[in-house]
Write a protein that holds these residues in place. Structure first.
Motif, short mmCIF file in Angstrom:
data_model
loop_
_atom_site.label_atom_id
_atom_site.label_comp_id
_atom_site.label_asym_id
_atom_site.label_seq_id
_atom_site.Cartn_x
_atom_site.Cartn_y
_atom_site.Cartn_z
N TYR A 109 0.82 -1.20 0.00
CA TYR A 109 0.00 0.00 0.00
C TYR A 109 0.86 1.25 0.00
O TYR A 109 1.96 1.26 0.54
CB TYR A 109 -0.91 0.02 1.23
CG TYR A 109 -1.88 -1.12 1.28
CD1 TYR A 109 -2.70 -1.40 0.18
CD2 TYR A 109 -1.98 -1.92 2.41
CE1 TYR A 109 -3.59 -2.45 0.23
CE2 TYR A 109 -2.87 -2.98 2.46
CZ TYR A 109 -3.68 -3.24 1.36
OH TYR A 109 -4.56 -4.28 1.40
N THR A 110 0.32 2.33 -0.55
CA THR A 110 1.04 3.60 -0.48
C THR A 110 1.07 4.04 0.98
O THR A 110 0.21 3.66 1.78
CB THR A 110 0.33 4.69 -1.31
OG1 THR A 110 -0.95 4.94 -0.72
CG2 THR A 110 0.15 4.27 -2.75
N ILE A 111 2.07 4.85 1.30
CA ILE A 111 2.17 5.29 2.69
C ILE A 111 0.96 6.15 3.06
O ILE A 111 0.48 6.11 4.19
CB ILE A 111 3.48 6.05 2.95
CG1 ILE A 111 3.60 7.23 2.01
CG2 ILE A 111 4.67 5.14 2.78
CD1 ILE A 111 4.46 8.31 2.56
N GLY A 112 0.44 6.90 2.08
CA GLY A 112 -0.72 7.73 2.34
C GLY A 112 -1.91 6.89 2.78
O GLY A 112 -2.59 7.20 3.75
N ARG A 113 -2.12 5.79 2.07
CA ARG A 113 -3.24 4.93 2.41
C ARG A 113 -3.10 4.36 3.81
O ARG A 113 -4.06 4.28 4.57
CB ARG A 113 -3.31 3.80 1.38
CG ARG A 113 -4.35 2.79 1.73
CD ARG A 113 -4.84 1.99 0.57
NE ARG A 113 -5.73 0.96 1.07
CZ ARG A 113 -6.04 -0.13 0.42
NH1 ARG A 113 -5.56 -0.33 -0.79
NH2 ARG A 113 -6.85 -1.01 0.95
N GLN A 114 -1.84 3.99 4.15
CA GLN A 114 -1.63 3.41 5.48
C GLN A 114 -1.88 4.42 6.58
O GLN A 114 -2.47 4.10 7.61
CB GLN A 114 -0.21 2.83 5.58
CG GLN A 114 0.00 1.71 4.57
CD GLN A 114 1.37 1.05 4.68
OE1 GLN A 114 1.78 0.64 5.75
NE2 GLN A 114 2.07 0.93 3.57
N ILE A 115 -1.46 5.66 6.33
CA ILE A 115 -1.66 6.67 7.38
C ILE A 115 -3.13 7.06 7.48
O ILE A 115 -3.70 7.11 8.57
CB ILE A 115 -0.77 7.91 7.11
CG1 ILE A 115 0.70 7.51 7.16
CG2 ILE A 115 -1.04 8.99 8.14
CD1 ILE A 115 1.66 8.61 6.77
N THR A 116 -3.78 7.30 6.32
CA THR A 116 -5.19 7.71 6.39
C THR A 116 -6.05 6.60 6.97
O THR A 116 -6.99 6.87 7.72
CB THR A 116 -5.75 8.09 4.99
OG1 THR A 116 -5.33 7.10 4.07
CG2 THR A 116 -5.27 9.44 4.54
N GLU A 117 -5.71 5.36 6.68
CA GLU A 117 -6.47 4.25 7.23
C GLU A 117 -6.42 4.26 8.75
O GLU A 117 -7.43 4.07 9.43
CB GLU A 117 -5.89 2.94 6.71
CG GLU A 117 -6.95 1.92 6.34
CD GLU A 117 -6.38 0.83 5.46
OE1 GLU A 117 -5.39 0.20 5.90
OE2 GLU A 117 -6.89 0.63 4.34
N THR A 118 -5.21 4.49 9.27
CA THR A 118 -5.06 4.55 10.73
C THR A 118 -5.89 5.70 11.29
O THR A 118 -6.59 5.55 12.30
CB THR A 118 -3.58 4.76 11.09
OG1 THR A 118 -2.82 3.79 10.38
CG2 THR A 118 -3.35 4.59 12.57
N ILE A 119 -5.83 6.84 10.61
CA ILE A 119 -6.58 8.00 11.09
C ILE A 119 -8.08 7.70 11.07
O ILE A 119 -8.79 7.92 12.06
CB ILE A 119 -6.28 9.25 10.23
CG1 ILE A 119 -4.80 9.62 10.36
CG2 ILE A 119 -7.17 10.42 10.64
CD1 ILE A 119 -4.35 10.69 9.39
N LEU A 120 -8.56 7.14 9.96
CA LEU A 120 -9.99 6.88 9.82
C LEU A 120 -10.47 5.83 10.81
O LEU A 120 -11.61 5.88 11.29
CB LEU A 120 -10.31 6.43 8.39
CG LEU A 120 -10.22 7.54 7.35
CD1 LEU A 120 -10.34 6.98 5.94
CD2 LEU A 120 -11.29 8.60 7.60
#
Lengths: 328, 297, 344
Positions: A109-120
């Motif tokens: 996964y892109t790092i963006g997806r991993q971070i936003t997933e955690t946030i969401l």
């Protein structure tokens, strides 16, 4: 120190049942971390420092288990939470930074997806807000051109940059506590300094408490406010970093500090502690350090010392027991 | 090799214990066949055609003398199964041993030496792996049949089968050993041996080989199951071992002719024996793979 | 034999390139060129008999490759390694090479990987004795192994055990005993203490120093830890992307570093004395070694870089601290002297 601690660990005991008997990896340790404080947990391999971190975050590999004591996060006990509950605490209230940034990130996964997933998962925000927050975090950890880099995959980052991404990920849900287990060990010296500075700055800004687990006294000296020195599953000494490093009380800490080579010190030989840390199945009676200690006396071989207040530190050593005529 | 962790995982696993016992019983029975079977099925003097087609002992027409009945020649089926298993296991073991020797040698050399040698060996292995093993064995058997004089062929037919099945099997060993060799070669103890100035052959033999034997053992066990089945298939097709020394596969083929005329026991019992044997060996191999794989422990 | 004062080991224009391209077929299909990693790209240094020369640098700088080139694990792409004036590459026969190699040994980084797990310790230690046919008498070999084990602080009874029964520090002692068993004069040590705990590291460093004094050993010491390097070395070479950027006596280098990269490395050493010294973490990371910057490889991270640094590769030249450094800025006097850590 008047503030209520964020993390409070009391009499924690971690056991590993094996066929040849039960091994005690962490043996009756207590400590606390205040908001915004960095507690360094230092020790040599097998001292139980990583196990302590794993216990706090609820990730002890079975068959290991917490066999006694309590862990409280902001006043709430977390060591006896069911798995699902604990999963919510992890990430939301406790962030983790591990040694190898490559294995902490999912390569697919892109790092963006991993971070936003955690946030969401943990915060009540919209996807667009999460994206904004992710970019903000990446900028904060010093990733240049964050809005572009957010769509990149972990392998497109260098080692130091990847560790920055992991730090951003750990901070994503604004946790109260961050566990950093050897965060700089896999990095080059010049990058280490950058990452240490970053962790210190961010935790200060976010007001998060940090438990920094490492074998490297240099990292502790640079980052920690207080430091706990572990030996054979127990805390030998815990106190303000200046006191512990510059005027170690426990003979083990003292020996450890003297054995570190320093630039500018030209002694022909390094001070050395003879022998090796005992294996978990052969921890000596009394003080675990007594066979290697140059100052050991009869009581050390018979009775296990409890932490005693010496100056600003707590030291588990009979030398400081009032009855023994120590330097109290 | 058998350190205590492996032994412990063995004892905890009843299926594996049963498989090991079954395999051991087969091997022992095969080794001791002439002494433990009630009859010597290929001793013409003891055969009585009047006993032919006796059904198993517990059926209406059964005789207590023949537990699993007799075949068309009046041979005791139980005895033929034990003797058949002897041939099956012999072929299986020898074929695996042969495949292992060839595979380990080529795998070690290609992994350690690298370069063109490695490319050639591994491409040959790749090409061979695109054919089913049984096809290779059939091909070799057919070649041997056409190339060798008839009487000579039946004499060495057993060795031809061993060779055929062994050749069909070596690439697996070679590939595994090559992989492990590449891993071990990069470890510092091998580099230390090179710094000492040891001959490459000695390094392969003394340092690398003992450390790649774990996976080899697993594949050897799994291949044993395959080899026994392959031999049975060849024999069932009538191109395997000579009928003078029937294996389980031969017994199944011969019995097959009588299956629909009601003499079911002649093929069902050897078939069941084959299934049980191969199943036990494969279960053992599966367990060994898991037990020796540190990732799963 | 050697003339007094002549270098014991000399390395001239040593280079080792690795072809890290994908297989031919992939290259053709994807239309990619060959990729050559210049792990070591032309370095010169000499080691005097009985001294310790350290090579220090960050991962990927080529220091370990130099170690492996010298002990013959790799063949040089270019350049020469001279041992007491004899070019190692010119040795015609295997026997000649073996005779020389016997005098070299190597100690490795990972004590868990450098001992064959299936061998007993006594056999591990005796391997060089047997390989070089120094003795074939079992009792004599055993006596020598016992002596070696005692020398490195283990007991002769440990010879019967297997490596997994020992801790990391003890394994490193076994490694040292093995290295010493063929009576070598020269030890190449590749990060021998990086995998060890600090208190064990002190034991091993002390042991290495004691052995050097007793046996008159010469060390080439590879490390990324500057404090360890300062402690053990007589002279220090700093490497960056396959090249030496600075080489000087240890004290001089730490007291008066010349090259900006050396200064940066020294600045990154954590301050254990808690002096409150303000540190300026240097920005940037080591560039991709497959595509090193033009000119001076350090120029993208260097605060003193100018156009010349971006186009012209600097050569090693004598500098103020008595050593040599490869830096245009130092040569042109664009750098202010930077008094450094080591107090007099």
């Amino acid at each position: 120190m008047a503030e209520a601690p964020i993390l409070e660990v009391k009499n924690l005991r971690v056991e590993f049942p094996t066929r040849r008997g039960t091994l005690v990896a962490v043996d009756d340790i207590s400590f606390s971390i205040a908001p915004g404080e960095v507690l360094g947990v230092v020790g040599e391999s097998g001292a139980g420092k990583s196990m302590t971190g794993a216990a706090v975050i609820g990730l002890i590999e079975p068959p290991g288990r917490i066999a006694g004591g309590s862990i409280s996060l902001a006043g709430r006990r977390i060591d006896d939470l069911p798995y699902e509950e604990m999963r919510k605490v992890r990430g939301r209230e406790i962030g983790a930074i591990f040694q190898d940034p490559l294995t902490s990130l999912n390569p697919l996964y892109t790092i963006g997806r991993q971070i936003t997933e955690t946030i969401l998962t943990h915060l009540p925000v919209s996807p667009a807000e999460a994206q904004q927050r992710a970019i903000g975090l990446l900028r904060e950890v010093g990733i240049p051109a964050a809005e572009k880099r957010i769509d990149h995959y972990p392998h497109q980052f260098s080692g130091g940059m990847r560790q920055r991404v992991v730090i951003a990920l750990a901070l994503a849900a604004n946790p109260k506590l961050i566990i950093a287990d050897e965060p700089t060990t896999a990095l080059d010296v010049s990058i280490q300094a950058q990452i240490i500075a970053l962790i210190k700055k961010l935790c200060c800004e976010h007001g998060a408490a940090v438990m920094l687990v490492t074998h490297d006294m240099g990292v502790i000296a640079e980052t920690a406010d207080r430091v706990a020195v572990m030996y054979a599953g127990r805390i030998a000494e815990i106190g303000p970093v200046r006191d512990v490093i510059k005027a170690a009380r426990h003979p083990y800490t003292d020996g450890l500090m003297a054995s570190i080579p320093k630039v500018g010190r030209t002694d022909a030989r390094l001070a050395q502690i003879d022998g090796a840390m005992p294996r978990l199945n052969a921890i000596p009676r009394g003080c675990a350090f007594n066979p290697r200690c140059t100052k050991a006396f009869d009581r050390c071989r018979a009775e296990r010392p409890e932490p005693m207040r010496v100056g600003n530190s707590d030291v588990a050593c009979w030398l400081y027991d009032a009855g023994q005529g120590g330097t109290r | 090799m058998l350190d205590s962790d492996v032994f412990h995982s063995f004892r905890r696993n009843p299926v594996v214990v049963v498989s090991a016992v079954v395999t051991a019983v087969f091997v022992l029975a095969a080794l001791l066949a002439p002494w433990i079977t009630p009859y010597h099925p290929y001793d013409l003097a003891s055969l009585d055609l009047n006993d032919a087609f006796t059904p198993p002992a517990w059926t209406e027409d059964g005789s207590r003398r023949f537990l699993l009945g007799t075949d068309d020649q009046g041979r005791d089926v139980l005895s033929t199964i034990v003797f058949g298993a002897r041939v099956s296991l012999l072929v299986g073991f020898c074929a695996v041993l042969f495949a292992m020797t060839v595979g380990i040698t080529l795998g070690l050399v290609s992994g350690y030496v690298g370069g063109a040698v490695e490319s050639v060996i591994m491409r040959v292995a790749d090409v061979q792996l695109t054919f089913p093993g049984i096809l290779i064995a059939l091909l070799i058997d057919g070649l041997a049949r056409t190339a060798l004089p008839r009487d000579l062929h039946s004499e060495i037919a057993l060795y031809v089968v061993i060779f055929a099945i062994g050749i069909a099997n070596w690439p697996q060993f070679a590939r595994t050993v090559r992989g492990s060799t590449l891993v071990e070669k990069s470890k510092e103890y091998v580099q230390a041996a090179r710094v000492i100035g040891l001959h490459p052959g000695l390094i392969m033999l003394r340092h690398v080989l003992p450390n790649v034997m774990g996976p080899v053992l697993v594949i050897a066990t799994l291949s044993l199951g395959f080899a026994i089945l392959a031999e049975a298939t060849l024999s069932f097709l009538g191109v395997g071992v000579p009928p003078t020394r029937p294996s389980l596969g031969t017994l199944i083929r011969v019995g097959n002719d009588f299956l629909f005329s009601g003499e079911w026991w002649m093929t069902i019992f050897p078939g069941a024996a084959l299934i049980v044997l191969v199943l036990a060996v494969n279960l053992l191999g599966d367990w060994l793979r898991d037990a020796l794989n540190p990732k799963l422990r | 034999m050697s003339t007094p004062g002549a270098p014991y080991i000399e390395v001239r224009g040593l280079a080792r390139h690795f072809d890290v391209s994908k297989p031919l077929l992939n290259r053709v299909i994807e239309g990619q060129p060959r990729l050559i990693l210049k792990a070591v790209d032309g370095i010169d240094f000499a080691i005097r008999k009985g001294e310790t020369l350290s090579l220090v640098g960050e991962s990927g700088c080529g220091k370990s490759t130099v170690a492996r080139l010298i002990v013959g694990l790799y063949k040089p792409t270019r350049g020469q390694i001279l041992f007491e004036g004899t070019d190692m590459g010119s040795l015609a026969t295997r026997a000649e090479e073996r005779a020389l190699r016997k005098r070299f040994q190597m100690i490795f980084q990972d004590p868990y990987a450098s001992l064959n797990p299936r061998w007993r310790v006594a056999d591990i230690v005796a391997e060089p004795i047997r390989a070089h046919r120094l003795s074939s008498d079992p009792t004599e070999i055993r006596r020598r192994v016992d002596e070696l084990l005692r020398q490195v602080g283990l007991s002769p009874a440990d010879g019967e055990k297997f490596p997994h029964e020992f801790s990391g520090g003890q394994r490193q002692r076994i490694s040292i005993a093995r290295a010493l068993s063929s009576n070598p004069e020269f030890l190449v040590c590749d990060e021998p203490t990086s995998a060890l705990d600090v208190s064990v590291q002190a034991q091993i460093l002390n042991l290495m120093k004691d052995l050097q004094r007793e046996l008159g050993l010469t060390y080439l010491f590879i490390s990324h830890n500057l404090a360890v390097v300062f402690h053990i070395s007589d002279r220090v070479g700093v490497m960056y992307l396959g090249r030496l950027v600075e080489l000087a006596d240890a004290r001089a280098l730490f007291e008066n570093p010349q090259h900006p990269y050396t200064r940066m490395l020294l600045d990154a050493i954590p301050d254990l004395d808690m002096t409150g010294r303000a540190r300026t973490p240097v920005a940037g990371e080591v560039p991709n070694p497959l595509d090193p910057p033009k000119g001076c490889a350090f120029n993208p991270r260097c605060p003193f870089a100018n156009d010349r640094c971006r186009t012209e590769r600097p050569e090693l030249r004598p500098v103020a601290n008595g050593g040599v450094a490869a830096c245009h800025a130092v040569e042109e006097g664009r750098l202010a002297a930077a008094p450094r850590l080591a107090p007099a």
